[in-house]
Write a protein that holds these residues in place. Sequence first.
Motif, PDB file in Angstrom:
ATOM      1  N   VAL A  88      39.082  23.572  39.532  1.00  0.00           N
ATOM      2  CA  VAL A  88      38.451  24.888  39.735  1.00  0.00           C
ATOM      3  C   VAL A  88      36.933  24.730  39.861  1.00  0.00           C
ATOM      4  O   VAL A  88      36.296  25.326  40.736  1.00  0.00           O
ATOM      5  CB  VAL A  88      38.807  25.877  38.594  1.00  0.00           C
ATOM      6  CG1 VAL A  88      38.048  27.195  38.762  1.00  0.00           C
ATOM      7  CG2 VAL A  88      40.302  26.147  38.561  1.00  0.00           C
ATOM      8  N   GLU A  92      34.429  25.764  42.927  1.00  0.00           N
ATOM      9  CA  GLU A  92      33.218  26.577  42.762  1.00  0.00           C
ATOM     10  C   GLU A  92      32.013  25.880  43.405  1.00  0.00           C
ATOM     11  O   GLU A  92      31.212  26.514  44.079  1.00  0.00           O
ATOM     12  CB  GLU A  92      32.896  26.764  41.276  1.00  0.00           C
ATOM     13  CG  GLU A  92      33.784  27.738  40.543  1.00  0.00           C
ATOM     14  CD  GLU A  92      33.437  27.807  39.051  1.00  0.00           C
ATOM     15  OE1 GLU A  92      34.124  28.535  38.350  1.00  0.00           O
ATOM     16  OE2 GLU A  92      32.490  27.119  38.590  1.00  0.00           O
ATOM     17  N   ARG A 289      46.689  28.657  40.710  1.00  0.00           N
ATOM     18  CA  ARG A 289      45.327  28.125  40.739  1.00  0.00           C
ATOM     19  C   ARG A 289      44.577  28.540  42.021  1.00  0.00           C
ATOM     20  O   ARG A 289      43.375  28.779  42.002  1.00  0.00           O
ATOM     21  CB  ARG A 289      45.361  26.599  40.631  1.00  0.00           C
ATOM     22  CG  ARG A 289      44.001  25.996  40.382  1.00  0.00           C
ATOM     23  CD  ARG A 289      44.010  24.501  40.524  1.00  0.00           C
ATOM     24  NE  ARG A 289      44.892  23.851  39.576  1.00  0.00           N
ATOM     25  CZ  ARG A 289      45.226  22.564  39.640  1.00  0.00           C
ATOM     26  NH1 ARG A 289      44.768  21.804  40.598  1.00  0.00           N
ATOM     27  NH2 ARG A 289      46.021  22.034  38.737  1.00  0.00           N
ATOM     28  N   ILE A 292      42.982  31.825  41.602  1.00  0.00           N
ATOM     29  CA  ILE A 292      41.820  31.739  40.701  1.00  0.00           C
ATOM     30  C   ILE A 292      40.633  31.142  41.458  1.00  0.00           C
ATOM     31  O   ILE A 292      39.499  31.597  41.330  1.00  0.00           O
ATOM     32  CB  ILE A 292      42.185  30.934  39.437  1.00  0.00           C
ATOM     33  CG1 ILE A 292      43.204  31.736  38.627  1.00  0.00           C
ATOM     34  CG2 ILE A 292      40.950  30.581  38.615  1.00  0.00           C
ATOM     35  CD1 ILE A 292      43.769  31.045  37.421  1.00  0.00           C
ATOM     36  N   CYS A 293      40.915  30.141  42.286  1.00  0.00           N
ATOM     37  CA  CYS A 293      39.839  29.509  43.063  1.00  0.00           C
ATOM     38  C   CYS A 293      39.244  30.481  44.072  1.00  0.00           C
ATOM     39  O   CYS A 293      38.014  30.531  44.248  1.00  0.00           O
ATOM     40  CB  CYS A 293      40.366  28.270  43.795  1.00  0.00           C
ATOM     41  SG  CYS A 293      40.588  26.861  42.700  1.00  0.00           S
ATOM     42  N   GLN A 354      35.877  35.527  34.851  1.00  0.00           N
ATOM     43  CA  GLN A 354      36.369  34.331  35.556  1.00  0.00           C
ATOM     44  C   GLN A 354      36.466  33.158  34.572  1.00  0.00           C
ATOM     45  O   GLN A 354      37.416  32.379  34.609  1.00  0.00           O
ATOM     46  CB  GLN A 354      35.397  34.014  36.705  1.00  0.00           C
ATOM     47  CG  GLN A 354      35.885  32.960  37.667  1.00  0.00           C
ATOM     48  CD  GLN A 354      37.032  33.444  38.549  1.00  0.00           C
ATOM     49  OE1 GLN A 354      37.062  34.583  38.977  1.00  0.00           O
ATOM     50  NE2 GLN A 354      38.011  32.578  38.795  1.00  0.00           N
ATOM     51  N   THR A 358      39.898  31.091  33.858  1.00  0.00           N
ATOM     52  CA  THR A 358      39.918  29.634  34.057  1.00  0.00           C
ATOM     53  C   THR A 358      40.361  28.938  32.768  1.00  0.00           C
ATOM     54  O   THR A 358      41.172  28.005  32.791  1.00  0.00           O
ATOM     55  CB  THR A 358      38.528  29.123  34.502  1.00  0.00           C
ATOM     56  OG1 THR A 358      38.160  29.813  35.694  1.00  0.00           O
ATOM     57  CG2 THR A 358      38.521  27.629  34.768  1.00  0.00           C
TER      58      THR A 358
END
Length: 640
Positions: A88, A92, A289, A292-293, A354, A358
């Motif tokens: 992750v 970012e 995931r 989330i990314c 976030q 995570t």
Amino acid sequence: MTLLMSPTEQLTTLGADLRRALDGEFAEVRANARAAFPSQHLHRDPTQDLATARSWVLNRLAELAEAGVLASGVPTNATDPGDPQAAVIAFEMLAHGDLSATIKSGVQLGLFGGAVVNLGTAWHHDTYLADITSLKLLGCYAMTEIGHGSDVFGLETTITYVPETDEFEVHSQTEDATKAYIGNAASHGTMAVVFGQLQVRGRSYGVHAILVPLRDPHGLDLPGIITGDHGGKGGLLGVDNGTIRFERVRVPRRMLLDRYGGVDERGRYSSPIDNPNRRFFTMLATLVRGRICVGAGAGIAARRGLSIATRYALQRRLFPASGHPDGVLLADYLIHQRRLLPLIARSYALGFAQNEVTATLVRVQSGEPVSDEEQRQLETRAAGLKAITTRFANDALQECREACGGAGYLAENQLVGLRADVDIFATFEGDNTVLLQQVAKALLADYAKIWGELDTIGMVQAAARVFGDTVLERTSASVAVERLIATASRQPERATLDDRGWQAWMFTERERHSMESLARRARKAGKGFDALNQLGDHLLFVAKAHLERITLEAFIAGIDACPDAEAKQELERLCSLFALSSISADRAWFGEHGKLSAPRSKAIGAQLNALCARLRPDSLALVEGLGIPAPWLGAAFLDD
Ligand SMILES: Cc1cc2nc3c(=O)[nH]c(=O)nc-3n(C[C@H](O)[C@H](O)[C@H](O)COP(=O)(O)OP(=O)(O)OC[C@H]3O[C@@H](n4cnc5c(N)ncnc54)[C@H](O)[C@@H]3O)c2cc1C
């Protein structure tokens, strides 16, 4: 804690402290990632044509792979568990530069590689993972079809077992079954994970995924494969999105990604999960995931825009006035502060939320046993946060563009490119409207379950009290928030507007009341399409109210964890700005439901102005805290 600082960056003390606070439990790993990130080719020349953009992005990926950044945290063989946190954070970091490179890496490693890791078994891992992470094998994640985007359960591609040759035949039955929008399909992908309906001996077992080679070493379609090129798009020019059709393509049986269902050498199907619906949702859940990314990437894109627009406002002067012979700094116009500072405050809020999602992902994917409850909560929060953060990024980037006037419209100042690239984040990895409906339905199901349980034990009358503890699953700030709310809720109209307990109470009331009335309406409406369809707007309101609350609670937890007094005080102001902006946006609802009097509602406007004026002198530190190193912004109009 060792904090490596990028050598080219000078931060104010407050900026550095805010950054550390916002990075939260990932402060060390993010600081190290920033320091190590290869930042020499962050931005693509916006005048590139399609072909040049695609090859530039492919080269950039190779450069990042070489530097060891691209596949960070991604498993390379069957025994490597991978590292979700590193994956992750790497995503970012990629979002600090060209977003085509970010998304192409997401397609290659998160989607294509992620499907092989999560849906495949040892043979697939040993055979393909090393080549996927080194980019030797470029691949696609071919789920969406022309006829089936949000409703992937109804995919029409078939994967039929052929007992005579012990193979599978992959076929696009109809025009609607054509795979569409697929990243890496137009030119670079040589293999695809293809999702379709598995048929074995005349029986259908629902959606499964299979690996299918697409192109030969010269880049030509293999027999039975027909790829197409979507060409120009609204953004993400460097990603080669395209279509794929399969004309009775045969692949060996072992190409089926068979972790959740496979066919043995005697042609017998078996699965650890009997129910096809549950099997499919379990398969999709392993890919959480990605969502989330995408949320994290959108959050970074918004921070880049806000950093650019704020720094521009600190150098641009307009309209000489008394005491300002050279013109007033844009940042000193209150209306300009009201445009940018609440967005900065929301950016912090979403950043803290976030961090929490995570951290939950890392825990759930740590290999330790996790409850269904925790897994389900992660999926709901990942979906919801993706929806609100990508919506926010789109809105914020448009505001940033306008806040920089004509200069904001020049490609060399980055904002239009960012805005164009982030647009589609609202649609892929789950369309936002559809995701918000899923969030509300999950909350409704929880509510119905708790209501049912209470009813069984004769405690329906206690539901309202229990609601706060159960349906409103608290975030990590739970105990502190409960205490704050308990005090403020006794006389809410007498609390000051910056009373955190009152703000949290308002957020909780908005969720509780709208959830209860939704549950009542849903019970009355009964079952069936029309019943739920009529409640669509109510579902979205509940989902947003829920997400606003957990975001506020994440912010409160972030403030609690901040060790520096000055930064903590600044975060308190930002948190009030976020909370009051959210309440103000829904002031009609609060008024209609007797939670906010007219004088108090008016007073919020004045309080927002006061907060903005108080935060204005710290504008630079606030955007430093957002964590985008100034030398990486790449906007031509910013002073060095
Ligand atoms: C640039 C790009 C890259 C992509 N990359 C990939 C990829 O690599 N692999 C892949 O498999 N897919 C990919 N996709 C596809 C993407 O995931 C889909 O576009 C997305 O899932 C939405 O599906 P759709 O486009 O068919 O829209 P639809 O599902 O048709 O939605 C259209 C509209 O209808 C609304 N809507 C849909 N259902 C409902 C409902 N129940 N209630 C109310 N409103 C509803 C939606 O909110 C939306 O506004 C990509 C798409 C793009 C544009």
